[in-house]
Design a protein around this motif. Structure first.
Motif, PDB file in Angstrom:
ATOM      1  N   VAL A  90       0.970  -0.911   0.042  1.00 18.22           N
ATOM      2  CA  VAL A  90       0.107   0.023   0.214  1.00 18.22           C
ATOM      3  C   VAL A  90       0.489   1.307   0.421  1.00 18.22           C
ATOM      4  O   VAL A  90       1.396   1.410   0.499  1.00 18.22           O
ATOM      5  N   ARG A  91       0.685   1.888  -1.386  1.00 16.95           N
ATOM      6  CA  ARG A  91       1.436   2.853  -1.331  1.00 16.95           C
ATOM      7  C   ARG A  91       0.519   4.443  -1.183  1.00 16.95           C
ATOM      8  O   ARG A  91      -0.591   4.177  -1.198  1.00 16.95           O
ATOM      9  N   GLU A  92       1.563   5.696  -1.201  1.00 21.25           N
ATOM     10  CA  GLU A  92       0.873   7.124  -1.943  1.00 21.25           C
ATOM     11  C   GLU A  92       1.612   7.398  -2.516  1.00 21.25           C
ATOM     12  O   GLU A  92       1.884   6.849  -3.093  1.00 21.25           O
ATOM     13  N   SER A  93       0.525   7.782  -3.594  1.00 16.53           N
ATOM     14  CA  SER A  93       0.032   8.583  -4.633  1.00 16.53           C
ATOM     15  C   SER A  93       2.025   9.237  -5.925  1.00 16.53           C
ATOM     16  O   SER A  93       1.759   8.438  -6.227  1.00 16.53           O
ATOM     17  N   THR A  94       2.194   9.649  -4.456  1.00 20.03           N
ATOM     18  CA  THR A  94       3.611  10.727  -5.377  1.00 20.03           C
ATOM     19  C   THR A  94       5.230   9.535  -3.924  1.00 20.03           C
ATOM     20  O   THR A  94       6.187   9.822  -4.604  1.00 20.03           O
ATOM     21  N   GLU A  95       4.716   8.272  -3.893  1.00 18.82           N
ATOM     22  CA  GLU A  95       6.193   7.306  -3.588  1.00 18.82           C
ATOM     23  C   GLU A  95       5.507   5.978  -4.185  1.00 18.82           C
ATOM     24  O   GLU A  95       5.422   5.373  -4.883  1.00 18.82           O
ATOM     25  N   PHE A  96       6.949   6.593  -4.938  1.00 21.73           N
ATOM     26  CA  PHE A  96       6.849   4.788  -6.276  1.00 21.73           C
ATOM     27  C   PHE A  96       7.950   4.060  -5.928  1.00 21.73           C
ATOM     28  O   PHE A  96       7.294   2.560  -6.792  1.00 21.73           O
ATOM     29  N   GLY A  97       8.659   4.257  -4.852  1.00 25.22           N
ATOM     30  CA  GLY A  97       9.443   2.931  -4.359  1.00 25.22           C
ATOM     31  C   GLY A  97       8.599   2.042  -3.941  1.00 25.22           C
ATOM     32  O   GLY A  97       8.660   0.948  -4.487  1.00 25.22           O
ATOM     33  N   GLY A  98       7.118   1.886  -3.347  1.00 23.25           N
ATOM     34  CA  GLY A  98       6.238   1.061  -3.014  1.00 23.25           C
ATOM     35  C   GLY A  98       5.796   0.213  -4.783  1.00 23.25           C
ATOM     36  O   GLY A  98       5.491  -0.507  -4.771  1.00 23.25           O
ATOM     37  N   TYR A  99       5.383   1.267  -5.545  1.00 29.08           N
ATOM     38  CA  TYR A  99       5.066   0.510  -6.451  1.00 29.08           C
ATOM     39  C   TYR A  99       5.857  -0.375  -7.382  1.00 29.08           C
ATOM     40  O   TYR A  99       6.106  -1.360  -7.677  1.00 29.08           O
ATOM     41  N   LEU A 100       7.478   0.266  -7.369  1.00 26.63           N
ATOM     42  CA  LEU A 100       8.654  -0.694  -7.614  1.00 26.63           C
ATOM     43  C   LEU A 100       8.847  -1.691  -6.830  1.00 26.63           C
ATOM     44  O   LEU A 100       9.187  -3.246  -8.058  1.00 26.63           O
ATOM     45  N   THR A 101       8.150  -2.069  -5.799  1.00 23.62           N
ATOM     46  CA  THR A 101       8.668  -2.901  -5.040  1.00 23.62           C
ATOM     47  C   THR A 101       7.502  -4.593  -5.273  1.00 23.62           C
ATOM     48  O   THR A 101       8.115  -5.380  -5.375  1.00 23.62           O
ATOM     49  N   ALA A 102       6.039  -3.359  -5.380  1.00 20.35           N
ATOM     50  CA  ALA A 102       5.496  -4.498  -5.532  1.00 20.35           C
ATOM     51  C   ALA A 102       5.685  -5.050  -6.759  1.00 20.35           C
ATOM     52  O   ALA A 102       5.137  -6.244  -7.539  1.00 20.35           O
ATOM     53  N   GLU A 103       6.063  -4.657  -7.790  1.00 20.28           N
ATOM     54  CA  GLU A 103       6.318  -5.413  -9.245  1.00 20.28           C
ATOM     55  C   GLU A 103       7.062  -5.963  -8.826  1.00 20.28           C
ATOM     56  O   GLU A 103       7.255  -7.340  -9.746  1.00 20.28           O
ATOM     57  N   SER A 104       8.466  -5.671  -9.206  1.00 17.50           N
ATOM     58  CA  SER A 104       9.398  -6.728  -8.382  1.00 17.50           C
ATOM     59  C   SER A 104       9.166  -8.251  -7.830  1.00 17.50           C
ATOM     60  O   SER A 104       8.922  -8.925  -8.082  1.00 17.50           O
TER      61      SER A 104
END
Length: 365
Positions: A90-104
């Motif tokens: 679960v990430r905040e919309s301007t925090e893209f590290g969480g997005y990259l982690t989920a993708e990985s």
């Protein structure tokens, strides 16, 4: 909860378990890593470099949030995941590290939208997003559709979102009610002197503005000219005793105010139109005068005006008389209050935070 060290004390105070991400620096820590600051487009003191202002809005978001900052955050999170593999990120919309982690990790990534009118899915951010993807071993992408592959959570009803900003991933919930201590007695006991007005420029702008570029002095002067009782927050950490600006008798100056609580007793909110303050004001059914400064604030202010929820004035050009006239217009015309109250009803009709927790749990099963 994985976040930078600067928030550790706050999380400890609320009893929230957390993991440290040393690569994630707060704006006040940029001086510790000047090269990193410049790569994001900032001077080490946190002020934006001129070149940042020359980029398109999507590119600005990309450079600040989706490039090196995201890469460093994802590197830290992936290191943590070696002994704690999440079922959902679960990430905040301007925090893209969480997005990259989920993708990985190949797990769902749910986005909590902290700035709906910020261009966090604009194609202009792709070069930086792909740079960070490649850096952690992911292939580049041709568009931003991977950002909305899983639920995108808004704390506003669909009315707030222009049609071209919505997606099939959008879900709408009512934000959590914020617990608060009793209101500061010095504010609670202010005399009844006509409408009650609160003014603040948020928690970040103090690091971005100088005394010459801030509209605070003009706001104080404008409120001092009106038949109202006003509270103006100068900024967390500021010293009211050193305030060199005007001190009208009807304006109470403070460094910090309990904003969500105070807005419940408010007739007008004078704001820089940051999303947090806008959402809190609309949750309380309070109309606004907006003086947007940067980021998505101009878009928020424009949306307020379009929906009849307030009036927008130029934060840099508007003089005391203009600001006072805008405040008077919103206070005297009941249509603004009616619109804000109607918007509040829409907010109250959204599913609660408890439902969101249940929905997230179901997604992870």
């Amino acid at each position: 909860m994985a976040t930078g060290d600067s928030l550790a004390d706050d999380l400890d105070r609320f009893g929230v378990p957390h993991r440290s991400m040393p690569g994630m620096l707060a704006p006040t820590q940029l001086a510790d890593d000047p090269d990193y600051a410049r790569s994001l487009g900032f001077h080490p003191d946190g002020k934006p470099l001129p070149e940042l202002e020359e980029l398109g809005r999507g590119a600005v978001v990309g450079r600040i949030f989706a490039g090196l900052a995201a890469e460093r955050a994802a590197t830290d999170m992936l290191a943590l995941s070696s002994d704690f593999r999440p079922d959902i990120v679960v990430r905040e919309s301007t925090e893209f590290g969480g997005y990259l982690t989920a993708e990985s990790l190949g797990v769902p990534c749910v986005t909590l939208d902290a700035a709906p009118l910020q261009v966090t899915r604009d194609p202009g951010m792709l070069p930086w997003l792909n740079e960070s993807r490649v850096a952690i071993g992911l292939p580049p992408v041709n568009d931003t559709s991977t950002l909305t592959r899983h639920p995108w959570i808004s704390w506003m009803p669909d009315l707030w979102h222009p049609a071209d900003t919505q997606s099939a991933a959008h879900r709408y919930y009512r934000g959590p009610d914020e617990a608060s201590d009793p209101l500061d007695p010095a504010i609670a006991q202010l005399p009844a002197g006509g409408p009650f007005v609160v003014a603040t420029l948020g928690s970040v702008s103090g690091h971005m503005l100088t005394s010459d570029t801030s509209p605070l002095r003009r706001i104080v002067e404008a409120l001092g000219s009106l038949p109202c009782t006003a509270v103006v927050a100068l900024g967390r950490g500021s010293d009211v005793s050193t305030w060199a600006g005007p001190r009208p008798a009807n304006v109470h100056l403070a460094s910090f105010v309990q904003q969500p609580l105070l807005l419940q007793a408010c007739d007008l909110f004078v704001t820089h139109a940051g999303f947090g303050g806008v959402r809190e004001a609309l949750t309380a059914g309070v109309p606004m005068v907006a003086l947007p400064l940067y980021a998505e604030q101009p878009a928020n202010a424009q949306r307020l005006t379009e929906l009849g929820l307030g009036v927008t004035v130029d934060a840099h050009e508007a003089g005391t008389t203009t600001i006072a006239a805008a405040c008077r217009e919103v206070l005297d015309d009941p249509s603004y209050r009616f619109a804000a109250r109607a918007f509040r009803r829409r907010l109250l009709g959204l599913p609660t935070i408890s439902q969101l927790v249940a929905d997230l749990t179901a997604l992870g099963i």
